[in-house]
Write a protein that holds these residues in place. Structure first.
Motif, short mmCIF file in Angstrom:
data_model
loop_
_atom_site.label_atom_id
_atom_site.label_comp_id
_atom_site.label_asym_id
_atom_site.label_seq_id
_atom_site.Cartn_x
_atom_site.Cartn_y
_atom_site.Cartn_z
N ALA A 178 0.83 -1.21 0.00
CA ALA A 178 0.00 0.00 0.00
C ALA A 178 0.86 1.26 0.00
CB ALA A 178 -0.93 0.00 1.21
N ILE A 179 1.96 1.22 0.74
CA ILE A 179 2.88 2.37 0.76
C ILE A 179 3.58 2.50 -0.58
CG2 ILE A 179 4.94 3.35 1.84
CD1 ILE A 179 4.05 1.95 4.45
N TYR A 180 4.03 1.38 -1.15
CA TYR A 180 4.65 1.41 -2.47
C TYR A 180 3.72 2.07 -3.49
CZ TYR A 180 8.64 -1.71 -1.48
OH TYR A 180 9.81 -2.24 -1.02
N THR A 181 2.45 1.67 -3.45
CA THR A 181 1.48 2.23 -4.40
C THR A 181 1.34 3.73 -4.21
OG1 THR A 181 0.25 0.14 -4.45
CG2 THR A 181 -0.92 2.11 -5.18
N ALA A 182 1.29 4.16 -2.95
CA ALA A 182 1.14 5.59 -2.67
C ALA A 182 2.38 6.38 -3.06
CB ALA A 182 0.84 5.80 -1.19
N LEU A 183 3.55 5.75 -3.01
CA LEU A 183 4.79 6.44 -3.38
C LEU A 183 4.86 6.72 -4.87
CD1 LEU A 183 7.40 4.58 -1.15
CD2 LEU A 183 6.70 6.96 -0.95
N GLN A 184 4.10 5.96 -5.67
CA GLN A 184 4.03 6.17 -7.13
C GLN A 184 5.43 6.16 -7.76
OE1 GLN A 184 1.74 9.87 -7.41
NE2 GLN A 184 -0.14 8.68 -7.56
N PHE A 185 6.10 5.03 -7.60
CA PHE A 185 7.43 4.88 -8.18
C PHE A 185 7.36 5.00 -9.70
CE2 PHE A 185 8.01 2.37 -4.23
CZ PHE A 185 9.13 3.02 -3.73
N PRO A 186 8.20 5.82 -10.30
CA PRO A 186 8.24 5.87 -11.77
C PRO A 186 8.96 4.66 -12.35
CG PRO A 186 9.84 7.41 -10.82
CD PRO A 186 9.10 6.80 -9.67
N ASP A 187 8.77 4.43 -13.64
CA ASP A 187 9.48 3.35 -14.32
C ASP A 187 10.98 3.55 -14.22
OD1 ASP A 187 7.10 2.22 -15.07
OD2 ASP A 187 7.08 3.10 -17.08
N GLY A 188 11.69 2.46 -14.10
CA GLY A 188 13.14 2.53 -14.06
C GLY A 188 13.73 2.46 -12.67
N LEU A 189 12.87 2.47 -11.62
CA LEU A 189 13.37 2.44 -10.26
C LEU A 189 12.99 1.15 -9.53
CD1 LEU A 189 12.91 6.07 -8.86
CD2 LEU A 189 14.94 5.01 -9.82
N ALA A 235 18.15 11.05 -6.96
CA ALA A 235 19.46 10.43 -6.75
C ALA A 235 19.57 9.10 -7.50
CB ALA A 235 19.71 10.22 -5.26
N PHE A 236 18.52 8.30 -7.42
CA PHE A 236 18.56 7.00 -8.10
C PHE A 236 18.41 7.15 -9.60
CE2 PHE A 236 17.66 5.34 -3.81
CZ PHE A 236 18.64 4.38 -3.76
N PHE A 237 17.69 8.17 -10.03
CA PHE A 237 17.60 8.42 -11.48
C PHE A 237 18.96 8.79 -12.03
CE2 PHE A 237 12.84 9.31 -11.63
CZ PHE A 237 12.59 8.18 -12.37
N GLU A 238 19.69 9.63 -11.31
CA GLU A 238 21.01 10.03 -11.77
C GLU A 238 21.91 8.81 -11.91
OE1 GLU A 238 22.26 12.95 -12.79
OE2 GLU A 238 20.21 13.72 -12.63
N GLU A 239 21.78 7.89 -10.97
CA GLU A 239 22.59 6.67 -11.04
C GLU A 239 22.11 5.75 -12.15
OE1 GLU A 239 23.34 2.69 -8.36
OE2 GLU A 239 22.73 4.54 -7.38
N ALA A 240 20.80 5.61 -12.25
CA ALA A 240 20.25 4.65 -13.21
C ALA A 240 20.31 5.15 -14.64
CB ALA A 240 18.80 4.32 -12.84
N TRP A 241 20.38 6.47 -14.84
CA TRP A 241 20.32 7.03 -16.18
C TRP A 241 21.70 7.33 -16.75
CZ3 TRP A 241 15.52 10.65 -16.89
CH2 TRP A 241 14.37 9.91 -16.61
N ARG A 242 22.66 6.56 -16.35
CA ARG A 242 23.95 6.62 -17.00
C ARG A 242 23.95 5.60 -18.12
NH1 ARG A 242 27.28 6.39 -11.34
NH2 ARG A 242 26.84 8.53 -10.66
N PRO A 243 24.48 5.95 -19.27
CA PRO A 243 24.44 4.99 -20.38
C PRO A 243 25.36 3.81 -20.12
CG PRO A 243 25.78 6.90 -20.95
CD PRO A 243 25.14 7.22 -19.63
#
Length: 396
Positions: A178-189, A235-243
């Motif tokens: 329920a908390i995960y759903t409320a956090l609305q994680f975007p794709d890629g995380l 922070a995680f997007f910056e890490e995950a969005w490195r080619p």
């Protein structure tokens, strides 16, 4: 192991999870959340008519059975505490709600289930009758608590019962989901969900400790937690969005699959007399960049418009190099020959750095830099074509 201490610690942890659940399900930015204030968890919601308060008791059991048996201390002590504070709460707040949360399923027909389902005057009256009957047949220390609870007026009992509900089966998995759903994680995380969740719980624990060590009640709003959530996402997007590195792409397979495909940029490099070995290197750059652009687009980490923007930027750099060569050589572009094109190519392909930003993807890889240029030199599927040489086969 001290089972009492561990159960108590688990119960406190459950309260943090419940507060996090309330924080990320809140719809009012000025709502206040307390832990161990007027109840285990307290939510104060400012409304135009006054403040609405939700008082929540959390009952975590590590056993197999639910902890809200008809004669349990948990049930009767909770009712007594709510009733004892009712007069003061009614005078201070515009609206009250009472919630009992447990990680176990509460069976139908139990006393607490009956209270939770009582919504009509008739069912509330029946619930009060059941309360009094059960209390009268109890013995021991809990019976004293039950007698005190049922000693309140029917009006007070009805007030609490009509504003009460039980939230059962709130186990770890259900609560976390329920908390995960409320956090609305975007794709890629997807790989970061648990880390972000634990970080938010950690902040809540640290903030509580800071207040309690100073001897003051803990209160917070949702704002610092939404802020931290977005900071963690960033922070995680910056890490995950490195080619990917070139070796991590599918460039080798693509070269093998499309080795016979005629590519305009290869012909152009041959016309400016680039040796075969560097040409093979640039072919690898081209297919690696193709592979990575395709992957990033499919993963929704970049948009087609991001590619268009970076190609426009690279085109501007190339045009600047062309203009600079015009000045150095004293020639117009129409007069350029093989050596002129080679000079422009060398200047373009050996910048001080290969930094590139495609949307939010940051790269310093040469393959992505030069592979994008070669895509533009092909002159297909780009709004910003460039060239390494302009002569056609028929010109030779």
């Amino acid at each position: 192991m001290n089972s009492n201490a561990s159960a108590s610690a688990a119960g406190f942890g459950y309260q943090y999870e419940r507060v996090l659940h309330r924080i990320f399900h809140s719809t009012h930015t000025e709502t206040r959340f307390g832990i161990e204030t007027a109840d285990d968890v307290e939510e104060q919601i400012p409304l135009s008519s006054g403040t609405k308060v939700i008082l929540e008791q959390d009952k975590l059991t590590t056993g197999e059975n639910h902890s809200l048996q008809d004669s349990s201390k948990n049930v009767w002590n909770t009712l007594r505490n709510w009733l004892k504070g009712l007069a003061a709460a009614k005078s201070e707040f515009a609206s009250l709600e009472f919630v009992l949360v447990t990680n176990r399923t509460v069976p139908d027909g139990t006393l607490i289930s009956t209270l939770s389902k009582a919504t009509t005057p008739t069912s509330v009256a029946e619930a009060i009758k059941s309360l009094r009957q059960h209390a009268s047949g109890m013995s021991g220390s809990v019976a004293e608590i039950a007698a005190e609870a049922t000693g309140f007026s029917d009006e007070d009992l009805a007030f609490v019962i009509t504003r009460f509900h039980v939230a059962d089966a709130m186990d770890d998995e259900t609560l976390k989901e329920a908390i995960y759903t409320a956090l609305q994680f975007p794709d890629g995380l997807e790989h970061c969900h648990e880390t972000i969740y634990q970080s938010l719980l950690g902040q809540l624990f640290a903030d509580c400790q800071a207040s309690w060590k100073q001897g003051i009640p803990f209160w917070t709003t949702s704002k610092p937690f939404f802020t931290r959530k977005h900071m963690l996402f960033e922070a995680f997007f910056e890490e995950a969005w490195r080619p990917l590195t070139q070796e991590q792409t599918n460039f080798v397979q693509l070269i093998e699959e499309y080795g016979s495909l005629g590519l305009s940029f290869i012909d152009q490099l041959k016309k400016i007399n680039i040796p075969q070995r560097p040409i093979q290197t640039e072919l690898g750059h081209y297919w690696a960049a193709y592979s990575e652009r395709t992957r990033l687009l499919k993963a929704n980490r970049i948009l087609p418009s991001d590619l268009c923007e970076v190609e426009s930027e690279l085109s501007d750099r190339w045009k600047a190099n062309c203009d600079a060569h015009c000045i150095r050589s004293g020639k117009e572009p129409e007069e350029f020959g093989e050596d002129d094109f080679k000079a422009i190519y060398l200047q373009t392909s050996t910048p001080p750095s290969f930094s590139l930003s495609i949307g939010r993807v940051k790269s310093n890889f040469r393959y992505l830099f030069m592979g994008t240029y070669h895509h533009q030199a092909n002159g297909v599927d780009t709004d910003h074509p460039i060239h390494w040489h302009t002569a056609n086969e028929s010109d030779e």
